[in-house]
Design a protein around this motif. Sequence first.
Motif, PDB file in Angstrom:
ATOM      1  N   ASP A   1      17.464 -62.099 -23.121  1.00 50.10           N
ATOM      2  CA  ASP A   1      16.498 -63.130 -22.751  1.00 50.10           C
ATOM      3  C   ASP A   1      17.181 -64.070 -21.772  1.00 50.10           C
ATOM      4  O   ASP A   1      18.042 -64.864 -22.153  1.00 50.10           O
ATOM      5  CB  ASP A   1      16.020 -63.884 -24.001  1.00 50.10           C
ATOM      6  CG  ASP A   1      14.997 -64.960 -23.664  1.00 50.10           C
ATOM      7  OD1 ASP A   1      14.524 -64.989 -22.504  1.00 50.10           O
ATOM      8  OD2 ASP A   1      14.667 -65.763 -24.553  1.00 50.10           O
ATOM      9  N   GLU A   2      16.796 -63.983 -20.524  1.00 48.94           N
ATOM     10  CA  GLU A   2      17.444 -64.790 -19.494  1.00 48.94           C
ATOM     11  C   GLU A   2      16.860 -66.189 -19.386  1.00 48.94           C
ATOM     12  O   GLU A   2      17.239 -66.942 -18.490  1.00 48.94           O
ATOM     13  CB  GLU A   2      17.333 -64.080 -18.136  1.00 48.94           C
ATOM     14  CG  GLU A   2      18.093 -62.770 -18.077  1.00 48.94           C
ATOM     15  CD  GLU A   2      18.073 -62.174 -16.699  1.00 48.94           C
ATOM     16  OE1 GLU A   2      17.332 -62.701 -15.842  1.00 48.94           O
ATOM     17  OE2 GLU A   2      18.796 -61.195 -16.460  1.00 48.94           O
ATOM     18  N   ASN A   3      15.946 -66.532 -20.231  1.00 47.76           N
ATOM     19  CA  ASN A   3      15.354 -67.872 -20.220  1.00 47.76           C
ATOM     20  C   ASN A   3      16.294 -68.836 -20.921  1.00 47.76           C
ATOM     21  O   ASN A   3      16.454 -68.793 -22.143  1.00 47.76           O
ATOM     22  CB  ASN A   3      13.992 -67.828 -20.907  1.00 47.76           C
ATOM     23  CG  ASN A   3      13.249 -69.140 -20.768  1.00 47.76           C
ATOM     24  OD1 ASN A   3      13.639 -69.999 -19.972  1.00 47.76           O
ATOM     25  ND2 ASN A   3      12.187 -69.309 -21.527  1.00 47.76           N
ATOM     26  N   THR A   4      16.930 -69.715 -20.177  1.00 54.22           N
ATOM     27  CA  THR A   4      17.874 -70.679 -20.716  1.00 54.22           C
ATOM     28  C   THR A   4      17.379 -72.091 -20.440  1.00 54.22           C
ATOM     29  O   THR A   4      16.418 -72.306 -19.701  1.00 54.22           O
ATOM     30  CB  THR A   4      19.267 -70.477 -20.108  1.00 54.22           C
ATOM     31  OG1 THR A   4      19.190 -70.647 -18.682  1.00 54.22           O
ATOM     32  CG2 THR A   4      19.787 -69.081 -20.412  1.00 54.22           C
ATOM     33  N   VAL A   5      18.055 -73.062 -21.035  1.00 50.07           N
ATOM     34  CA  VAL A   5      17.645 -74.451 -20.864  1.00 50.07           C
ATOM     35  C   VAL A   5      17.913 -74.932 -19.442  1.00 50.07           C
ATOM     36  O   VAL A   5      17.220 -75.826 -18.940  1.00 50.07           O
ATOM     37  CB  VAL A   5      18.366 -75.334 -21.906  1.00 50.07           C
ATOM     38  CG1 VAL A   5      19.852 -75.351 -21.649  1.00 50.07           C
ATOM     39  CG2 VAL A   5      17.797 -76.742 -21.933  1.00 50.07           C
ATOM     40  N   SER A   6      18.898 -74.340 -18.775  1.00 45.76           N
ATOM     41  CA  SER A   6      19.188 -74.734 -17.401  1.00 45.76           C
ATOM     42  C   SER A   6      18.369 -73.960 -16.380  1.00 45.76           C
ATOM     43  O   SER A   6      18.107 -74.463 -15.290  1.00 45.76           O
ATOM     44  CB  SER A   6      20.680 -74.542 -17.105  1.00 45.76           C
ATOM     45  OG  SER A   6      21.056 -73.187 -17.299  1.00 45.76           O
ATOM     46  N   GLN A   7      17.944 -72.749 -16.725  1.00 44.43           N
ATOM     47  CA  GLN A   7      17.132 -71.930 -15.838  1.00 44.43           C
ATOM     48  C   GLN A   7      15.999 -71.297 -16.636  1.00 44.43           C
ATOM     49  O   GLN A   7      16.064 -70.126 -17.017  1.00 44.43           O
ATOM     50  CB  GLN A   7      17.978 -70.853 -15.165  1.00 44.43           C
ATOM     51  CG  GLN A   7      19.030 -71.387 -14.215  1.00 44.43           C
ATOM     52  CD  GLN A   7      19.825 -70.287 -13.570  1.00 44.43           C
ATOM     53  OE1 GLN A   7      19.710 -69.119 -13.933  1.00 44.43           O
ATOM     54  NE2 GLN A   7      20.650 -70.640 -12.595  1.00 44.43           N
ATOM     55  N   PRO A   8      14.932 -72.056 -16.918  1.00 42.98           N
ATOM     56  CA  PRO A   8      13.812 -71.481 -17.672  1.00 42.98           C
ATOM     57  C   PRO A   8      12.992 -70.522 -16.807  1.00 42.98           C
ATOM     58  O   PRO A   8      13.016 -70.580 -15.577  1.00 42.98           O
ATOM     59  CB  PRO A   8      12.983 -72.707 -18.077  1.00 42.98           C
ATOM     60  CG  PRO A   8      13.803 -73.903 -17.731  1.00 42.98           C
ATOM     61  CD  PRO A   8      14.750 -73.480 -16.659  1.00 42.98           C
ATOM     62  N   ASN A   9      12.268 -69.660 -17.486  1.00 43.36           N
ATOM     63  CA  ASN A   9      11.366 -68.750 -16.808  1.00 43.36           C
ATOM     64  C   ASN A   9      10.109 -69.507 -16.395  1.00 43.36           C
ATOM     65  O   ASN A   9       9.494 -70.198 -17.209  1.00 43.36           O
ATOM     66  CB  ASN A   9      11.009 -67.575 -17.724  1.00 43.36           C
ATOM     67  CG  ASN A   9      10.125 -66.555 -17.041  1.00 43.36           C
ATOM     68  OD1 ASN A   9       8.902 -66.651 -17.098  1.00 43.36           O
ATOM     69  ND2 ASN A   9      10.737 -65.575 -16.406  1.00 43.36           N
ATOM     70  N   LEU A  10       9.732 -69.392 -15.120  1.00 48.77           N
ATOM     71  CA  LEU A  10       8.641 -70.204 -14.585  1.00 48.77           C
ATOM     72  C   LEU A  10       7.302 -69.852 -15.213  1.00 48.77           C
ATOM     73  O   LEU A  10       6.561 -70.732 -15.676  1.00 48.77           O
ATOM     74  CB  LEU A  10       8.575 -70.038 -13.065  1.00 48.77           C
ATOM     75  CG  LEU A  10       7.440 -70.794 -12.351  1.00 48.77           C
ATOM     76  CD1 LEU A  10       7.554 -72.286 -12.582  1.00 48.77           C
ATOM     77  CD2 LEU A  10       7.452 -70.479 -10.866  1.00 48.77           C
ATOM     78  N   LYS A  11       6.981 -68.577 -15.267  1.00 51.24           N
ATOM     79  CA  LYS A  11       5.675 -68.164 -15.761  1.00 51.24           C
ATOM     80  C   LYS A  11       5.496 -68.518 -17.227  1.00 51.24           C
ATOM     81  O   LYS A  11       4.457 -69.070 -17.627  1.00 51.24           O
ATOM     82  CB  LYS A  11       5.498 -66.658 -15.545  1.00 51.24           C
ATOM     83  CG  LYS A  11       4.145 -66.131 -15.975  1.00 51.24           C
ATOM     84  CD  LYS A  11       4.023 -64.643 -15.682  1.00 51.24           C
ATOM     85  CE  LYS A  11       2.662 -64.107 -16.125  1.00 51.24           C
ATOM     86  NZ  LYS A  11       2.543 -62.646 -15.844  1.00 51.24           N
ATOM     87  N   ASN A  12       6.476 -68.220 -18.041  1.00 46.38           N
ATOM     88  CA  ASN A  12       6.353 -68.507 -19.477  1.00 46.38           C
ATOM     89  C   ASN A  12       6.414 -70.000 -19.760  1.00 46.38           C
ATOM     90  O   ASN A  12       5.761 -70.478 -20.697  1.00 46.38           O
ATOM     91  CB  ASN A  12       7.466 -67.788 -20.237  1.00 46.38           C
ATOM     92  CG  ASN A  12       7.315 -66.281 -20.193  1.00 46.38           C
ATOM     93  OD1 ASN A  12       7.846 -65.616 -19.314  1.00 46.38           O
ATOM     94  ND2 ASN A  12       6.568 -65.729 -21.129  1.00 46.38           N
TER      95      ASN A  12
END
Length: 345
Positions: free
Chosen positions: A111-122
């Motif tokens: 899961d590449e969604n991190t607090v510093s680089q969140p996933n835009l769509k989600n």
Amino acid sequence: MGSTTSCCVPSSPKIHRNTHSRLESYHQESELSREETGCNLQHISDRENVDELNMAYNPSDHPRASTIFLSKSQNDEVPCRNVRDKRKSLFINNHGTSRRKYNSCSTIFLDENTVSQPNLKNTIKCVSLAIYYHIKNRETEGGMLVDIFDEKLHPLSKSEVPPDYDHHDPEQKQIYRFVRTLFSSAQLTAECAIVTLIYLERLLTYAEIAIGPGNWKRMVLGAILLASKVWDDQAVWNVDYCQILKDITVEDMNELERQFLELLQFNINVPSSVYAKYYFDLRSLSESNNLSFPLEPLSRDKAQKLEAISRLCDDRYKDARRAARKRSASTDNLCGIRWVPAILS
């Protein structure tokens, strides 16, 4: 020149407060001499009456206060969970097993969604869902009405506003399409979406405004406008939003931004702890509403990047670990005769 009045006083937002307003009125103290004011001048932090009780009502300021959207979403958590359990049981009965994605020795899903680089769509989906719960579980009484957010007085399009525009709650898909259009057209980041939600809840707590079907679009637009200017280095101008929303004027955007700032009491600071709290609460909201973040397989390039980052961090803190390491020696095999001179008096 020399007049006590001024003709350049900006007009305050046209608001209608209820009798139970949280904002306390300021009582003017007695006049002091210049000597007394010079010696007894208090710092601004001393004059502000901030305590733990007031911070509990301001989740956008205090990291330990629970977010409003998460508490509002918990009202519908039990029915949604029952529906998901029924769907899962029906699927298991028909197909025998549930669909799950497991890791193997050759493939690793991350899961590449991190607090510093969140996933835009989600992130936009989660923010839209949080706004949906704000509107659905809003308080019907005791809210304050602000004219600048009313779509009947300030429409976003030239199409006629229906008479019952403020009686039908919008769906989550409608909110998502509105927010996604603004973010994709203005090329805003996912971090800006989280700051937008923080400003929106700060507006609700500071000014005690009730968000509803008739004002949610302009409130979200004002929060996005302010968040893009605070967060992004190359902010989007107000005239650029007029190209996205064809029927809105620049004067209306300027007035919306000015009154939004006044209602926020010009508090646009977002601490990192508050930002992290909203990020993880949005992840909790997505898990409770079955909005899973995408898992991507670990490729060779990504694995090499992770290994390089790990090696860099290990080299950086190697000296610090050596300095903090305690040096000791064993005395088990220590033997020998030492002659110590004695002083006789």
